[in-house]
Design a protein around this motif. Structure first.
Motif, mmCIF file in Angstrom:
data_model
loop_
_atom_site.group_PDB
_atom_site.id
_atom_site.type_symbol
_atom_site.label_atom_id
_atom_site.label_comp_id
_atom_site.label_asym_id
_atom_site.label_seq_id
_atom_site.Cartn_x
_atom_site.Cartn_y
_atom_site.Cartn_z
ATOM 1 N N GLY A 1 -5.791 10.892 8.916
ATOM 2 C CA GLY A 1 -4.391 11.030 9.267
ATOM 3 C C GLY A 1 -3.475 10.660 8.136
ATOM 4 N N THR A 2 -2.222 10.412 8.500
ATOM 5 C CA THR A 2 -1.204 10.037 7.529
ATOM 6 C C THR A 2 -0.413 8.855 8.067
ATOM 7 O OG1 THR A 2 0.420 11.553 8.496
ATOM 8 C CG2 THR A 2 -0.913 12.397 6.667
ATOM 9 N N LYS A 3 0.165 8.126 7.124
ATOM 10 C CA LYS A 3 1.091 7.050 7.480
ATOM 11 C C LYS A 3 2.306 7.223 6.590
ATOM 12 C CE LYS A 3 0.332 2.544 6.675
ATOM 13 N NZ LYS A 3 -0.081 1.131 6.859
ATOM 14 N N THR A 4 3.480 7.226 7.208
ATOM 15 C CA THR A 4 4.735 7.321 6.469
ATOM 16 C C THR A 4 5.582 6.116 6.836
ATOM 17 O OG1 THR A 4 5.745 8.631 8.235
ATOM 18 C CG2 THR A 4 4.727 9.847 6.433
ATOM 19 N N GLY A 5 6.490 5.774 5.936
ATOM 20 C CA GLY A 5 7.336 4.636 6.250
ATOM 21 C C GLY A 5 8.466 4.458 5.271
ATOM 22 N N THR A 6 9.324 3.511 5.621
ATOM 23 C CA THR A 6 10.419 3.110 4.741
ATOM 24 C C THR A 6 10.471 1.589 4.717
ATOM 25 O OG1 THR A 6 12.040 3.147 6.536
ATOM 26 C CG2 THR A 6 11.816 5.160 5.217
ATOM 27 N N GLN A 7 10.891 1.062 3.579
ATOM 28 C CA GLN A 7 11.092 -0.373 3.410
ATOM 29 C C GLN A 7 12.471 -0.569 2.801
ATOM 30 O OE1 GLN A 7 7.379 -2.551 1.904
ATOM 31 N NE2 GLN A 7 7.240 -0.575 0.932
ATOM 32 N N GLU A 8 13.237 -1.470 3.369
ATOM 33 C CA GLU A 8 14.549 -1.788 2.814
ATOM 34 C C GLU A 8 14.677 -3.288 2.762
ATOM 35 O OE1 GLU A 8 17.802 0.237 4.778
ATOM 36 O OE2 GLU A 8 16.422 1.820 5.403
ATOM 37 N N GLY A 9 15.074 -3.790 1.594
ATOM 38 C CA GLY A 9 15.228 -5.228 1.447
ATOM 39 C C GLY A 9 16.032 -5.569 0.221
ATOM 40 N N PRO A 10 16.074 -6.863 -0.127
ATOM 41 C CA PRO A 10 16.911 -7.332 -1.233
ATOM 42 C C PRO A 10 16.640 -6.637 -2.566
ATOM 43 C CG PRO A 10 15.972 -9.183 -0.029
ATOM 44 C CD PRO A 10 15.344 -7.944 0.516
ATOM 45 N N ASP A 11 15.380 -6.322 -2.875
ATOM 46 C CA ASP A 11 15.083 -5.741 -4.180
ATOM 47 C C ASP A 11 14.389 -4.384 -4.098
ATOM 48 O OD1 ASP A 11 12.736 -6.673 -3.145
ATOM 49 O OD2 ASP A 11 12.080 -7.699 -4.951
ATOM 50 N N MET A 12 14.411 -3.748 -2.928
ATOM 51 C CA MET A 12 13.792 -2.434 -2.840
ATOM 52 C C MET A 12 14.322 -1.641 -1.657
ATOM 53 S SD MET A 12 9.952 -2.481 -1.291
ATOM 54 C CE MET A 12 9.440 -4.167 -1.342
ATOM 55 N N THR A 13 14.372 -0.357 -1.866
ATOM 56 C CA THR A 13 14.633 0.609 -0.812
ATOM 57 C C THR A 13 13.781 1.802 -1.165
ATOM 58 O OG1 THR A 13 16.894 -0.162 -0.506
ATOM 59 C CG2 THR A 13 16.393 2.043 0.288
ATOM 60 N N ASN A 14 12.765 2.055 -0.370
ATOM 61 C CA ASN A 14 11.906 3.188 -0.694
ATOM 62 C C ASN A 14 11.255 3.759 0.549
ATOM 63 O OD1 ASN A 14 9.521 1.783 0.045
ATOM 64 N ND2 ASN A 14 9.340 0.900 -1.988
ATOM 65 N N GLY A 15 10.694 4.918 0.354
ATOM 66 C CA GLY A 15 9.896 5.548 1.392
ATOM 67 C C GLY A 15 8.504 5.769 0.837
ATOM 68 N N TYR A 16 7.554 5.942 1.713
ATOM 69 C CA TYR A 16 6.198 6.199 1.252
ATOM 70 C C TYR A 16 5.489 7.086 2.270
ATOM 71 C CZ TYR A 16 5.488 2.152 4.307
ATOM 72 O OH TYR A 16 5.508 1.284 5.358
ATOM 73 N N ARG A 17 4.523 7.809 1.774
ATOM 74 C CA ARG A 17 3.681 8.666 2.609
ATOM 75 C C ARG A 17 2.304 8.656 1.979
ATOM 76 N NH1 ARG A 17 4.182 12.785 6.261
ATOM 77 N NH2 ARG A 17 2.473 14.275 6.280
ATOM 78 N N GLY A 18 1.301 8.498 2.803
ATOM 79 C CA GLY A 18 -0.049 8.479 2.274
ATOM 80 C C GLY A 18 -1.060 8.933 3.306
ATOM 81 N N SER A 19 -2.284 9.034 2.851
ATOM 82 C CA SER A 19 -3.365 9.473 3.732
ATOM 83 C C SER A 19 -4.139 8.263 4.250
ATOM 84 C CB SER A 19 -4.303 10.410 2.985
ATOM 85 O OG SER A 19 -4.916 9.727 1.912
ATOM 86 N N PHE A 20 -4.747 8.466 5.396
ATOM 87 C CA PHE A 20 -5.573 7.435 6.007
ATOM 88 C C PHE A 20 -6.917 8.059 6.370
ATOM 89 C CE2 PHE A 20 -7.335 4.938 9.459
ATOM 90 C CZ PHE A 20 -7.160 3.650 9.007
ATOM 91 N N VAL A 21 -8.001 7.425 5.922
ATOM 92 C CA VAL A 21 -9.358 7.885 6.231
ATOM 93 C C VAL A 21 -10.162 6.666 6.658
ATOM 94 C CG1 VAL A 21 -11.444 8.969 5.326
ATOM 95 C CG2 VAL A 21 -9.205 9.751 4.535
ATOM 96 N N GLY A 22 -10.787 6.758 7.831
ATOM 97 C CA GLY A 22 -11.526 5.599 8.306
ATOM 98 C C GLY A 22 -12.552 5.943 9.364
ATOM 99 N N THR A 23 -13.015 4.887 10.039
ATOM 100 C CA THR A 23 -14.012 5.040 11.094
ATOM 101 C C THR A 23 -13.581 4.253 12.325
ATOM 102 O OG1 THR A 23 -15.287 3.180 10.230
ATOM 103 C CG2 THR A 23 -15.962 5.370 9.517
ATOM 104 N N LEU A 24 -14.025 4.753 13.477
ATOM 105 C CA LEU A 24 -13.778 4.104 14.757
ATOM 106 C C LEU A 24 -15.071 3.452 15.209
ATOM 107 C CD1 LEU A 24 -12.122 3.623 17.395
ATOM 108 C CD2 LEU A 24 -12.944 5.851 18.159
ATOM 109 N N ASN A 25 -14.990 2.169 15.552
ATOM 110 C CA ASN A 25 -16.162 1.450 16.037
ATOM 111 C C ASN A 25 -15.700 0.378 17.010
ATOM 112 O OD1 ASN A 25 -18.704 0.365 16.418
ATOM 113 N ND2 ASN A 25 -18.752 -0.683 14.444
#
Length: 178
Positions: free
Chosen positions: A88-112
């Motif tokens: 899958g994918t995970k997207t997000g935003t972070q806003e704070g005193p020294d950063m404001t950014n967005g990110y998007r990445g892939s997620f690969v894993g296992t279910l157990n």
């Protein structure tokens, strides 16, 4: 003195036997005590965790800035489970005193055992990052078990000798590409 030791030994044996067999007799004792009560006791319903099963599932996490954690974070996790494989994918935003950014990445894993363990790969503030993440099912979604991280082979991995913080992701409807 010998008689006292024998009595104490017998009491210890009885105590150990009671401890070992408590799953058998404690529920019966509790049921008997409750049946003797005059007023009815309302039943407590404990909701089981959701079952992580095949198909697409989406989750969202929001953390508003506080004095101790001065970053506002919004994340959206969109995963597809196929047997024990999770992508899958995970997207997000972070806003704070020294950063404001967005990110998007892939997620690969296992279910157990109703837990997901996988690698989140993303570029954040121009740097490529990989982090091993652990999620477990809850009654309303999943919790990310956030441990302090250590670096191992270019991947940030959880230090499971430490205590985690639970970040609660609520299950939401997946619509289009969200």
């Amino acid at each position: 003195m010998k008689a006292l030791r024998i009595i104490l030994l017998i009491l210890i044996i009885v105590g150990v036997a009671a401890l070992v067999t408590q799953r058998l007799w404690v529920p019966k004792l509790v049921a008997y005590i409750l049946s003797r009560e005059q007023s009815p006791v309302p039943a407590v319903t404990v909701q089981a965790p959701i079952q992580l099963s095949d198909g697409r599932q989406c989750y969202t996490y929001t953390h508003e800035a506080t004095q101790d954690a001065p970053y506002t974070v919004h994340e959206f996790l969109d995963i597809t489970i196929n047997g024990t494989s999770v992508t899958g994918t995970k997207t997000g935003t972070q806003e704070g005193p020294d950063m404001t950014n967005g990110y998007r990445g892939s997620f690969v894993g296992t279910l157990n055992n109703n837990m997901i363990r996988g690698i989140f790969s993303a570029t954040i503030e121009g740097a490529a990052n990989k982090e091993e993440e652990i999620y477990k099912a809850t009654t309303t979604g999943v919790e990310k078990l956030r441990y302090p991280l250590t670096e191992k082979g270019g991947i940030h991995v959880p230090d499971e000798t430490q205590s985690p913080t639970a970040l609660r992701y609520a299950r939401v409807e997946c619509t289009g590409s969200n």
